[in-house]
Design an enzyme around this catalytic site. Structure first.
Site, short mmCIF file in Angstrom:
data_model
loop_
_atom_site.label_atom_id
_atom_site.label_comp_id
_atom_site.label_asym_id
_atom_site.label_seq_id
_atom_site.Cartn_x
_atom_site.Cartn_y
_atom_site.Cartn_z
N SER A 30 44.71 38.98 79.63
CA SER A 30 45.64 38.38 80.59
C SER A 30 45.08 38.31 82.01
O SER A 30 45.58 37.55 82.83
CB SER A 30 46.94 39.19 80.64
OG SER A 30 46.66 40.54 80.99
N ASP A 336 53.85 42.41 88.52
CA ASP A 336 54.89 42.73 87.52
C ASP A 336 54.78 44.15 86.98
O ASP A 336 55.39 44.47 85.98
CB ASP A 336 54.80 41.72 86.37
CG ASP A 336 53.43 41.73 85.68
OD1 ASP A 336 52.60 42.59 86.03
OD2 ASP A 336 53.19 40.88 84.81
N HIS A 339 50.14 43.42 86.02
CA HIS A 339 49.22 42.44 86.59
C HIS A 339 49.38 42.35 88.10
O HIS A 339 50.44 42.70 88.63
CB HIS A 339 49.47 41.07 85.96
CG HIS A 339 49.46 41.11 84.46
ND1 HIS A 339 50.62 41.13 83.72
CD2 HIS A 339 48.43 41.20 83.59
CE1 HIS A 339 50.30 41.20 82.43
NE2 HIS A 339 48.99 41.25 82.32
#
Ligand SMILES: *[C@@H]1O[C@H](CO)[C@@H](O)[C@H](O)[C@H]1NC(C)=O
Ligand SMILES: *[C@@H]1O[C@H](CO)[C@@H](O)[C@H](O)[C@H]1NC(C)=O
Ligand SMILES: *[C@@H]1O[C@H](CO)[C@@H](O)[C@H](O)[C@H]1NC(C)=O
Ligand SMILES: *[C@@H]1O[C@H](CO)[C@@H](O)[C@H](O)[C@H]1NC(C)=O
Ligand SMILES: *[C@@H]1O[C@H](CO)[C@@H](O)[C@H](O)[C@H]1NC(C)=O
Ligand SMILES: *[C@@H]1O[C@H](CO)[C@@H](O)[C@H](O)[C@H]1NC(C)=O
Length: 370
Positions: A30, A336, A339
């Site tokens: 990610s 978040d 991240h």
């Protein structure tokens, strides 16, 4: 006036300093996924497919796990290249060119094979597309582009391969799934081996410049700070508020990775193998947040479900339960709870590109190629 114009031309010319690569080829999770999971799971309702993801730059969710651009986007911009397209296009079609770049990174991906991790009791709720599978995709794509090893070498010689970050989820899934740090430490040599064997295969295909990031200081990440919250103050770094033992774990991974990269360099002296120090490039933000404009609480996520770190695994950013969203993400390091914000990624990318956090310095390398 003349002086101003002169200064402006200097400023606008700097970004072309790294114009010597014609494409970026990326693998990872990610931290680098620019849309692969999003495009391949149209009917899945992962939280990061929903607003406020993407609000800062794209103004809608685009499959990136941030409010805006990622490190890879800033590297591409700096090199004068388009943002790197995901390999898995919409409707699960695949891309068959590397002009400008192609990205194989998938949100949730691990360095070790999903089945291998499952055997050890480490489960992945997001994807089974581990590093090995990403390399298979690459190999398949390459077969459309070049037939002979000299053609493939030529094709890849002007590409910058970004190998990661990868491995973070092997540890996240194990640690946050309840495994002890002693158990997870035993995975580290296996993760390094998986990364190294992928690098070696890419070199055999003709890759000539690889940037290999280490792990972040995970002791500073709200998800970890929440899970391992303790009243024992001695476990925290008084300057940053990060958990020391988790940061030590990241340092251990990074040390083994750098040792392996030295070995690869000695076997392939004509290949540029660059270590990207994501750990220290991020840690500096926690050490002197004011210098970077992070005036919010550094260990709090911008978007989340409340609590001391604004992180609640039952009320993740993007879900209807998330009830706290900061006004200005640029004042926060964490987006978040897992991240980072676009602002943090921008500073990290800057630190890599200006040479402070790349070994050997990515900037010098490029100049010598011109
Ligand atoms: C894409 O489609 C192929 C063939 O239809 C399938 O095997 C593969 O699992 C799909 N990939 C994803 C990520 O959905
Ligand atoms: C996703 O859902 C739509 C509408 O329900 C359906 O038409 C489509 O086939 C689904 N796609 C996949 C890949 O399952
Ligand atoms: C990964 O593969 C296993 C076994 O095939 C499957 O049960 C699981 O649903 C897959 N996980 C994801 C996230 O696709
Ligand atoms: C690879 O070889 C095939 C068969 O000779 C040829 O048709 C094709 O154009 C070649 N592909 C490339 C990228 O050179
Ligand atoms: C986390 O979120 C869930 C779901 O909204 C809520 O029920 C729970 O109380 C929250 N936990 C904490 C510690 O705030
Ligand atoms: C590297 O970091 C130092 C101190 O953090 C900073 O003063 C310097 O400007 C940075 N180097 C470059 C090339 O930006």
């Amino acid at each position: 006036m003349t002086l101003l114009l002169l200064m402006m031309s200097v400023v606008t010319f700097i970004p072309q300093a790294l114009g010597c690569y014609s494409s970026i080829i990326s693998f990872g999770d990610s931290i680098a996924d620019t849309g692969n999971l999003y495009n391949s799971s149209p009917n899945k309702s992962f939280d990061f497919f929903f607003p406020p993801y993407g609000e800062t730059y794209f103004h809608r969710p685009v499959g990136r796990c941030s409010d805006g651009r990622l490190i890879i986007d800033f590297i591409a911009e700096y090199m004068g290249l388009p943002l790197v397209q995901p390999y898995l296009e919409s409707h699960n079609q695949t891309v068959h060119n590397i002009e400008g770049g192609v990205n194989f990174a998938v949100v949730g991906s691990t360095a070790l094979d999903a089945t291998f991790l499952e055997e050890m009791g480490v489960y992945n709720d997001i994807t089974n597309n581990s590093l090995r599978i990403q390399l298979d995709w690459f190999q398949e794509m390459l077969s459309f582009l070049c037939n002979t090893s000299s053609d493939c070498n030529k094709l890849l010689s002007s590409s910058l391969v970004l190998m990661g970050e990868i491995g973070g989820n092997d540890y996240n899934n194990a640690l946050l799934g309840g495994k002890s740090i002693e158990t997870v430490e035993k995975y580290v040599p296996l993760v390094i081996e998986a990364i190294a064997s992928t690098i070696n295969e890419l070199i055999a295909f003709g890759a000539s410049t690889l940037v290999v990031p280490g792990n972040f200081p995970i002791g500073c990440i709200p998800a970890y700070l929440t899970t391992y919250e303790t009243s024992d103050e001695s476990e925290y770094d008084p300057l940053t508020g990060c958990l020391n033992w988790l940061n030590k774990f990241s340092e251990y991974h990074n040390e083994l990775l750098q040792r392996e990269l030295s070995r690869i360099r000695s076997l392939h002296p004509y290949v540029n193998v660059i270590y990207a120090d994501y750990y220290n490039a991020m840690l500096q933000l926690f050490q002197s947040p004011d210098q970077f404009g992070f005036t919010g609480e550094t260990t709090k996520a911008c978007c989340g479900g409340g609590g001391p770190y604004n992180y609640n695994s039952s009320a993740l950013c993007g879900s209807p339960e998330a009830n706290v969203l900061c006004e200005n993400p640029a004042q926060f390091i964490s987006w978040d709870g897992v991240h980072s914000t676009e602002a943090a990624y921008r500073w990290i990318a800057k630190g890599l590109l200006n040479g402070n956090y790349t070994v050997p310095q990515i900037s010098t390398l490029c100049v010598s190629q011109l």
